[in-house]
Design an enzyme around this catalytic site. Structure first.
Site, mmCIF file in Angstrom:
data_model
loop_
_atom_site.group_PDB
_atom_site.id
_atom_site.type_symbol
_atom_site.label_atom_id
_atom_site.label_comp_id
_atom_site.label_asym_id
_atom_site.label_seq_id
_atom_site.Cartn_x
_atom_site.Cartn_y
_atom_site.Cartn_z
ATOM 1 N N GLU A 177 8.200 -14.215 -11.357
ATOM 2 C CA GLU A 177 7.612 -12.931 -10.977
ATOM 3 C C GLU A 177 6.967 -12.215 -12.150
ATOM 4 O OE1 GLU A 177 11.153 -11.006 -9.051
ATOM 5 O OE2 GLU A 177 9.660 -10.496 -7.559
ATOM 6 N N ASN A 226 -1.530 1.863 5.631
ATOM 7 C CA ASN A 226 -0.603 0.836 5.149
ATOM 8 C C ASN A 226 -0.177 0.017 6.359
ATOM 9 O OD1 ASN A 226 1.385 -0.710 3.957
ATOM 10 N ND2 ASN A 226 2.920 0.920 4.011
ATOM 11 N N LYS A 282 6.498 -4.053 -4.340
ATOM 12 C CA LYS A 282 7.929 -3.755 -4.349
ATOM 13 C C LYS A 282 8.492 -3.778 -2.940
ATOM 14 C CE LYS A 282 11.771 -2.424 -6.258
ATOM 15 N NZ LYS A 282 12.495 -3.505 -6.948
ATOM 16 N N CYS A 288 0.824 -1.218 0.000
ATOM 17 C CA CYS A 288 0.000 0.000 0.000
ATOM 18 C C CYS A 288 0.856 1.264 0.000
ATOM 19 C CB CYS A 288 -0.883 0.040 1.230
ATOM 20 S SG CYS A 288 -2.003 -1.342 1.322
ATOM 21 N N HIS A 315 18.051 -36.384 -7.712
ATOM 22 C CA HIS A 315 17.406 -36.865 -6.483
ATOM 23 C C HIS A 315 15.908 -36.585 -6.478
ATOM 24 C CE1 HIS A 315 21.232 -37.940 -4.757
ATOM 25 N NE2 HIS A 315 21.710 -36.762 -5.147
ATOM 26 N N ARG A 340 5.051 0.367 -5.984
ATOM 27 C CA ARG A 340 5.070 -0.429 -4.755
ATOM 28 C C ARG A 340 4.210 -1.688 -4.876
ATOM 29 N NH1 ARG A 340 6.568 2.546 -0.059
ATOM 30 N NH2 ARG A 340 5.087 1.393 1.217
ATOM 31 N N LYS A 365 13.031 -14.511 -10.934
ATOM 32 C CA LYS A 365 12.781 -13.414 -11.881
ATOM 33 C C LYS A 365 11.735 -13.849 -12.904
ATOM 34 C CE LYS A 365 14.065 -10.836 -10.383
ATOM 35 N NZ LYS A 365 14.726 -10.343 -9.196
HETATM 36 C C1 AGP Z 1 12.690 -9.378 -6.198
HETATM 37 O O1 AGP Z 1 12.563 -9.406 -7.570
HETATM 38 C C2 AGP Z 1 11.443 -9.392 -5.449
HETATM 39 N N1 AGP Z 1 10.537 -8.416 -5.898
HETATM 40 C C3 AGP Z 1 11.497 -9.664 -3.969
HETATM 41 O O2 AGP Z 1 11.873 -10.994 -3.830
HETATM 42 C C4 AGP Z 1 12.408 -8.794 -3.089
HETATM 43 O O3 AGP Z 1 13.751 -9.064 -3.381
HETATM 44 C C5 AGP Z 1 12.099 -9.076 -1.604
HETATM 45 O O4 AGP Z 1 10.775 -8.714 -1.342
HETATM 46 C C6 AGP Z 1 13.037 -8.387 -0.655
HETATM 47 O O5 AGP Z 1 12.928 -7.009 -0.734
HETATM 48 P P1 AGP Z 1 14.007 -6.050 -0.114
HETATM 49 O O6 AGP Z 1 15.287 -6.325 -0.776
HETATM 50 O O7 AGP Z 1 13.482 -4.677 -0.391
HETATM 51 O O8 AGP Z 1 14.061 -6.332 1.365
#
Ligand code: AGP
Length: 603
Positions: free
Chosen positions: A482, A98, A598, A2, A498, A27, A479
């Protein structure tokens, strides 16, 4: 997650507020809304989905005002529809929130006779609770203090009161900034959201609340007025534009050589070939390192473990933040706990840092946002110089984290007499090569695009590697998941037999990450096992490696020959570009993928 925005001004704030919401979109969100006051009446507009939907509502049903709050919602409690979108309002108060109000059900039970809820959210109770305090005759400061005491959980809140030309901002656990303008003042979740308006920013601390009118801002804590430092943020309007690229992610991938170059210049004295890093936490007495992070940042730790173990001869333990603090951690006095985070606001990581601080264990953070909560909480911090990262999928933050961790590992190796001064200079020479090696890899982007064009219809993709390349395989799979929504997994290449090899058939592309090093032959054998079962192999290696896997690979992408310590940083470029181009071929929302945020400010 948020995003909160608030503006109090002499001018109309509706369209600037919509512009600000667009900046907060990075975000992650699934609905948006805003509220203003007109003739002492709260008016709100809200929409599910993209901010464009809110704009459509505003153009068919416009509103005006010179004070307002706005919100991008990332759903936690209740589906992302218009009713659950913020602001939530009574006839007297509107709020944006938030975080998570953990005791919202208890509050509903305690206030049930007094109001009916419109939404399924945990946030709406804040508006009702605050209204009830005002109706009980409390003044604004008394009502805010009582609100902070009554709410459990993490929250940043913006409040509008129908008969006031003042905004209220409250913070406990979730970040909230104040922006200072000319005859207008602002609240915002972060400096990126405030970038269209001002560079003058202060951050609220836990338990703070601020009362803003267009002329002044007062900040309080526990009933007393307090001062919070006002800083000039380095987040400029320009730094958060796309700069000619179609997507932020693409721009950020291409910014990596410059970002690493900036980091090089800051942390290394290039004339004397020594490190400028001066933290006293990196000293001879450190005999154990723990690294805590989430997501991509945790994969940076996985690579860094190899560097610290090899260069500084120190055991490294790694944990993801959402698990770490629920274990019975046995600390030692010679331990340094490192927290790695792009945003510096990840709630799980902050919660672990708080625990470590309580246990009085030395702690150090690596963040990309210098005035973030993690930077301010930790004993000492180093800032990665990636610049604002807007794409939800982390790219330049990851490689700058890697680079920074590598410099720290070398520095500690020198401090602990594991590396001679001559070796230090040789290693620095290798680091200096990295930006140009990255550029050469980026120059071959069309090759990656062509590979992407052949595999973007796959349902599953596996990434494999050994050692440091295993961590890069994990990052490659994350990546891809996502931004393309293709199911992908990263595996240690030796682990495939395994279990996961059962997944392999001619429809499953296997991305093998195998630069020439002592693990090459073993990984190549694992790829041969996959090939024997019909798997389609895409090798990411160098010229020497390419010759050895040519017969089993359907495609090979080569990086420049480089030293083993630099390989993970260079290998990251093709896996980022592959995810990016696959997502573009699939037509997904690359910068704001579904369901993702984000900055993850809830646990
Ligand atoms: C990465 O592509 C992600 N969006 C996510 O895994 C991110 O790295 C994670 O939420 C950690 O965020 P931060 O580095 O801001 O703590």
């Amino acid at each position: 997650m948020c995003g909160i925005l608030g503006i109090v001004s002499k001018k109309d704030i509706i369209s600037p507020m919509v512009e600000g919401l667009k900046k907060l979109a990075y975000r992650g969100y699934d609905s948006s809304g805003l509220a203003t006051i007109n003739n002492k009446t709260i008016i709100k507009r809200r929409a599910s989905g993209k901010i464009e939907n809110l704009e459509k509502i505003l153009s068919s049903n416009p509103i005006k005002g010179n004070i307002g709050i706005a919100h991008t919602r990332w759903a936690t409690h209740g589906v992302p529809n218009e009713t659950n979108a913020h602001p939530h309002a009574t006839n007297r108060v509107a709020i944006v929130h938030n975080g998570i109000i953990e005791n919202y059900k208890d509050i509903i039970a305690s206030l049930k006779s007094k109001f009916l809820l419109d939404s399924e959210t945990d946030s709406e109770v804040i508006a009702h609770l605050f209204t009830s305090y005002l109706e009980d005759g409390l003044d604004i400061n008394e009502a805010v203090m009582k609100l902070i005491d009554s709410l459990n959980g993490a929250f940043a809140i913006g409040i509008l009161i129908s008969n006031q030309n003042r905004l209220i901002a409250v913070r406990k656990g979730s970040p909230l900034a104040i922006g200072y303008g000319d005859n207008q003042n602002y609240i915002g979740s972060d400096a990126v959201g405030l970038a269209p308006y001002t560079k003058k920013i202060s951050y609220l601390e836990d338990g703070d609340w601020a009362v803003l009118d267009f002329e002044k801002v007062q900040i309080f804590n526990k009933g007393r007025e307090v001062k919070r430092e006002i800083n000039f943020t380095n987040v400029s309007r320009l730094s958060i534009e796309k700069g000619g690229f179609k997507h932020y992610m693409h721009k950020e991938i291409h910014e990596q050589p410059t970002a690493i170059g900036e980091t090089l210049k800051s942390y290394i004295d290039l004339d004397r070939k020594t490190f400028n890093i001066t933290s006293s936490l990196f000293n001879k007495d450190i005999n154990r390192i723990t690294m805590v992070a989430c997501g991509t940042s945790s994969y940076a730790c996985r690579v860094a473990r190899f560097w610290f173990e090899k260069l500084a001869n120190i055991p490294v333990h790694i944990d993801i933040a959402s698990e770490y603090r629920y274990r019975n951690i046995i600390h030692s006095e010679d331990e340094l706990v490192m927290f790695i985070s792009q945003s510096g606001e990840t709630r799980d990581t902050i919660a672990c840092l708080e625990e470590v601080k309580k246990a009085k264990i030395k702690n150090f953070s690596i963040v990309n946002v210098s005035d973030s909560s993690i930077a301010r909480l930790s004993d000492d911090t180093i800032v990665t110089l990636a610049g604002p990262e807007i794409g939800v999928a982390s790219t330049k933050a990851f490689t700058t984290q890697l680079f920074t961790l590598l410099t720290l590992a070398i520095k500690l190796g020198v401090i602990k007499n594991q590396i001679s001064l001559k070796e230090e200079k040789e290693l620095i020479d290798e680091l200096i090569e990295i930006p140009s090696l990255m550029n050469k890899t980026l120059d071959k982007e069309s090759e990656i695009r062509s590979i992407a064009s052949e595999i973007y219809t796959a349902k599953d993709i596996l990434y494999i590697g050994r050692g440091e390349s295993h961590a890069i395989a994990l990052e490659g799979a994350l990546k891809l998941k996502e931004i393309s929504y293709i199911h992908a997994e990263g595996y240690a290449a030796g682990e495939l037999k395994h279990g996961p090899i059962a997944l392999v058939d001619e429809n499953v592309p296997i991305i093998g990450i195998l630069p020439t090093n002592k693990l090459f032959d073993k990984t190549a054998s694992n790829l041969a096992e996959v090939y024997a079962r019909g798997g389609k192999i895409i090798g990411i290696t160098d010229e020497v490696g390419a010759k050895k896997i040519d017969d089993i690979s359907s495609h090979i992408f080569t990086i420049e020959k480089c030293s083993q310590i630099c390989q993970p940083i260079i290998l990251t470029i093709p896996i980022q570009l592959l995810a990016y181009h696959i997502a573009v071929f699939k037509g997904t929302d690359v910068d704001q993928p579904r369901n993702l945020a984000k900055s993850v400010t809830v646990e």
